[in-house]
Design a protein around this motif. Sequence first.
Motif: not given
Length: 478
Positions: A450-454
Amino acid sequence: MQERSSVVDLAEQLRRELDRYSPGGKLPSSRALVERFRVSPVTVSRALAQLAAEGLVVTRPGAGAFRARARTAPAPAGDTSWQEVALSADGAADLVPRSVDASGVLASLAAPPPGVIEFNGGYLHPSLQPERPMAAALSRAGRRPGAWGRPPIEGLPELREWFARGIGGSFTAAEVLVTAGGQSALTTALRALAPPGAPVLVESPTYPGMLAIARAAGLRPVPVPVDADGVKPALLADAFRATGAPAFVCQPLFQNPTGAVLAPERRHEVLRIAREAGAFVVEDDFVRRLVHEDAGPLPRPLAADDPDGVVVHVCSLTKATSPSFRVSALAARGPVLERLRAIQVVDTFFVPRPLQEAALELVGSPAWPRHLRAVSAELKARRDAMTTALALHLPELALPHVPSGGYHLWPRLPDGTDEPALTSAALRAGVAITPGRPYFSAEPPAAHIRLSFAAVAGTGEIMEGVRRLRTACDEVLG
């Protein structure tokens, strides 16, 4: 981010210079430090506060900062080995485990080391948080008459009314409880609906914090697979028949981690299946306020279309504001509401009134809709930057679904990928990612991350993070 790095740098510089002063000796004034290091008074104040917290300096209002006197030698460590027996004796017979595995939750809560790009974060980056509106709201709230008194157990009526309007349908303030964050609300809901030892149906994959809540309560999470249109109704019905579970926990909107939205034709089916099973649906509506600019109209919460009290609804302000702004709501109809209320009272009494008053001030201010619009536009830009970077630098990562809300992507890794090895290699390369395994309550069908961009500073950091991830993939995938 710049302010935080300045504080760290100044604190380190002052720490190195402390030997110049004798114990009890006075440090230069704040004004002198501002002029010497060319930083703001706030940076100086925070750096000195950091040193004070470490016990290196003592600050005295009106007098300045002084080098702390030498500490006395610490007392010899005691023998705590007896606790191994006390904490584990007969543990296998416990319905509710005394030890809790929080590793899946900590993966998105723990701050990475300095210089590491945070693709594992679960909250908005400080640059996206409404810091000034929150500060102003808290200041105004503190001046409200009675702001520091005891609030109603269920929450302030005006705040409950605001949450009820957001849910829609025929929900009223009387059917809403104000709670201290979504995690707390979910914990209360599961404790109310299922006894220790019972099965509880969960989406697969699902939020690791939900699995941790269930296991800590002595429940058995039973996975029900999710596809691009949300949970599969036929499999949900099979799971209820096979287990007799009293509840199903789901995220119908921008599900974590897949980003799926429950399809219109499945919404009624999920409610019908649960009603026929005599079971509840716990709806975790956690990111409705983190919709992307290109999303279009959103479906209503499941609770808005449920007159029979099947749905226990959870929503929160935290994701759209700050991890420390822990104000949320539990909404339910019928006798279950009293059980939810009783458990919350026993666990927490009530949410602090100043925080509730601040929430009212914030959501009633003109800054609130402006903040939501700004976040909506920025999250879309970040999502697009990450998908573009992945396609360019990591085409072997499959991304079948790009969500129009939330704060992360869910790429599938090539078959046979060692998730822990990739996670470790990524950290060595300077980017923190979240492995997919903790999102499954049983054996996963494939490897994911899972890759968060926030939680990053901006699109430039996203591009650099993906380049670093490329380096890690080259090391692990060959």
